[in-house]
Scaffold this motif. Structure first.
Motif, mmCIF file in Angstrom:
data_model
loop_
_atom_site.group_PDB
_atom_site.id
_atom_site.type_symbol
_atom_site.label_atom_id
_atom_site.label_comp_id
_atom_site.label_asym_id
_atom_site.label_seq_id
_atom_site.Cartn_x
_atom_site.Cartn_y
_atom_site.Cartn_z
ATOM 1 N N VAL A 233 0.845 -1.195 0.000
ATOM 2 C CA VAL A 233 0.000 0.000 0.000
ATOM 3 C C VAL A 233 0.884 1.250 0.000
ATOM 4 C CG1 VAL A 233 -0.237 0.166 2.528
ATOM 5 C CG2 VAL A 233 -2.083 1.004 1.041
ATOM 6 N N ASP A 234 0.472 2.241 -0.768
ATOM 7 C CA ASP A 234 1.148 3.528 -0.760
ATOM 8 C C ASP A 234 0.653 4.277 0.478
ATOM 9 O OD1 ASP A 234 1.692 6.264 -1.042
ATOM 10 O OD2 ASP A 234 1.555 6.195 -3.232
ATOM 11 N N THR A 235 1.545 4.499 1.435
ATOM 12 C CA THR A 235 1.099 5.053 2.728
ATOM 13 C C THR A 235 0.715 6.531 2.629
ATOM 14 O OG1 THR A 235 3.397 5.398 3.290
ATOM 15 C CG2 THR A 235 2.356 3.416 4.169
ATOM 16 N N THR A 236 0.985 7.172 1.490
ATOM 17 C CA THR A 236 0.502 8.543 1.338
ATOM 18 C C THR A 236 -0.952 8.545 0.888
ATOM 19 O OG1 THR A 236 1.158 8.721 -0.987
ATOM 20 C CG2 THR A 236 2.813 9.345 0.663
ATOM 21 N N LEU A 237 -1.446 7.386 0.434
ATOM 22 C CA LEU A 237 -2.829 7.306 -0.054
ATOM 23 C C LEU A 237 -3.709 6.405 0.817
ATOM 24 C CD1 LEU A 237 -2.026 6.824 -3.857
ATOM 25 C CD2 LEU A 237 -2.878 8.923 -2.821
ATOM 26 N N ASN A 238 -3.083 5.357 1.378
ATOM 27 C CA ASN A 238 -3.808 4.351 2.165
ATOM 28 C C ASN A 238 -5.099 3.893 1.482
ATOM 29 O OD1 ASN A 238 -2.046 3.912 4.314
ATOM 30 N ND2 ASN A 238 -2.655 5.867 5.240
#
Lengths: 324, 226
Positions: A233-238
């Protein structure tokens, strides 16, 4: 009456009825399955398609008249958006997902990366209303179109009524989008016996069938199901994808399997546009679970390039149409 | 012969008159037994509040005699909107006015209609009764304000929807009636208000267990007025 005259009359009546039929059959080749869209219930109609096409390119659908559907779904990118990993909307806002390519929608049951939309008619409501996309509402669009004589005429032609309604706008957009059929890539020509693969392409095809076809099933090159392809998962988007729709943890990080057609036109790749090149995509899979030699990777890419459909991308019937 | 003809004539006219008889069914939302208007103050128990928006779908409204279908009433789907007075009434010309003792309807939209694309009229998404971010009609919408509401601008927004199991919020309502040409169905909002404040749930805008629990109240709050 003689048999001859009966046949003659049948032909005449047949021709007469054809002249005012605006109904169009969706063209697709014999190696395609039957569409899932119910054309018997909602047949294609040339006037509705044209209205939908005009609406698709008109920024009137957005709050400040700046963004049209085509802003993020450009015909030259197989109706995706290159150069942007995430879609962008009014007031320079940035969305959370990569605008998907639009084609072969008549074969799809659920829409959006997470399948949140259950019918193509209802899809356009999402971008029209989203504050980070068009920031408007279907009501606002109805009022704006009802104030336009050009549109009132177009709605009259398409639906036999001048009054614009939300349902008519959505139906017209559906009609145009259903006509976006990509079925004339080199792959299709080979299937129809009009062309043949090179040795490398053929080797790539065999490797593809062995390693990729379960999810990216030919001839559409997707099952249009949802899957977790192992991307962290891209943690800036979640963004956890389908889990947000179903509420079931088994759907966490599941996203709609995209078609592999028109790959060269529709980069960047993945739901969040994190990969710019095909090689990066392929490396993601070979690092995960599909071991391939570099020659094999080159062969697969050679095959994937046969899925580029230039006839679709440059089809003049899909281009912007000036209504006046 | 003349009298027979006369009798025939009387019989005929009485049948036609009967056939032209219109049935009207009215939906009357109440708080503390008082019919409500938009943006006025009401008390439900010790809660004071005002309603700014009340809309819901009435589907498949029909008359039954015991368990036998008698007649449909109005359109398949009808949108009640507190802001539009005419939407409170549903009319139907009925042949057998005397022969029903039950009224049946559903609050919400069935799952088949949910998956068939867009429709005109009461189902058009322009009415604000369709979610844009995820497919689905809002079956029942209640919005308003209360000084007891600890939310921004003291607002509450209850949007009950969901058409897929286990979060289906379509609810069937069956009410016994005494046949009459004019029927009133009261919607006692108190139960929903009490639930909302009791559980401190002032914003419900997606399908799920909370919406399901509210939908379960529908059969209790829609009651024929005796």
């Amino acid at each position: 009456m003689t048999l001859k005259s009966i046949i003659f009359l049948t032909i005449i009546f047949g021709l007469m009825s054809f002249t005012d039929i605006k109904e169009i059959r969706l063209p697709y080749p014999p190696h395609f399955p039957n569409p899932v869209f119910d054309f018997k219930k909602t047949p294609l109609d040339s006037n509705k398609i044209l209205l939908g096409r005009i609406l698709f390119y008109d920024p009137i659908l957005s709050k400040d008249n700046s963004i049209s559907c085509a802003s993020c779904h450009s015909p030259y990118n197989a109706f995706a958006h290159t150069d942007h990993d995430l879609s962008h909307g009014i007031f320079d806002s940035i969305g959370t997902r990569n605008a998907p390519a639009l084609f072969n929608l008549a074969w799809q049951k659920e829409f959006m990366w997470d399948g949140a939309i259950n019918h193509i008619d209802m899809q356009a409501l999402a971008p029209i209303s989203h504050p980070g996309e068009m920031g408007s509402s279907i009501n606002e669009v109805v009022s704006k179109l009802n104030a336009s004589n050009t549109y009132k005429d177009l709605f009259q032609k398409a639906f036999g009524e001048k009054t614009v309604t939300g349902a008519k706008i959505l139906k017209a957009l559906t009609q145009f989008q259903l006509t976006l059929v990509s079925a004339n890539a080199k792959y299709d020509k080979v299937k129809m016996g009009k062309d043949s693969f090179t040795l490398q392409e053929n080797n790539g095809y065999l490797l593809f069938k062995k390693n990729c076809n379960t999810c990216h099933q030919e001839p559409l090159f997707s099952t249009y199901q949802f899957a977790n392809n192992g991307l962290p998962v891209d943690t800036t988007l979640n963004d956890f994808g389908r889990w947000q729709v179903t509420g079931q943890t088994k759907d966490s990080l599941h996203f709609k399997i995209p078609s592999l057609r028109n790959l060269s036109y529709s980069y960047p790749y993945m739901h969040d546009g994190r990969f710019k090149t095909l090689r990066e995509v392929l490396n993601h899979y070979t690092e995960q679970k599909i071991p391939l030699t570099s020659n094999e990777k080159a062969d697969i890419i050679a095959f994937l390039l046969t899925l580029n459909d230039a006839d679709f991308v440059f089809d003049k019937n899909h281009k912007y149409f000036k209504p006046y | 012969m003349k009298t027979a003809l006369f009798h025939f004539f009387v019989l005929f006219t009485s049948v036609t008159l009967d056939a032209q008889k219109a049935l009207s069914i009215s939906f009357v939302p109440v708080i503390n037994h008082e019919p409500i208007a938009l943006d006025s103050n009401y008390r439900s128990g010790d809660i004071s509040l005002s309603i700014s928006n009340l809309k819901f779908y009435i589907s498949e409204l029909a008359l039954f005699n015991n368990d036998t279908f008698v007649a449909k009433v109005g359109k398949q789907h009808h949108l009640f909107d507190l802001e539009i007075p005419s939407s409170r009434h549903i009319y139907q010309e009925i042949n057998q006015m005397g022969h029903f003792n039950q009224i049946r309807f559903k609050i919400g939209i069935d799952s088949l209609t949910h998956t068939e694309g867009v429709f005109e009229g009461d189902l058009d998404p322009v009415h604000g009764m369709y979610w844009t971010w995820q497919s689905g009609y809002i079956h029942f919408k209640l919005e308003g304000k209360s000084p007891d509401c600890p939310t921004r601008q003291n607002k509450f927004q209850i949007h009950v929807g969901g058409y897929q199991a286990p979060n289906n919020t379509l609810r069937k309502i069956i009410q016994p009636v005494v046949a009459s040409s004019s029927l009133n169905i009261e919607i006692a909002l108190d139960k929903i208000i009490q639930r909302m404040f009791g559980r401190q749930l002032f914003q419900i805008m997606s399908p799920g267990p909370t919406a399901v629990a509210l939908a379960d109240l529908f059969p209790q709050i829609f009651q024929i007025k005796k």
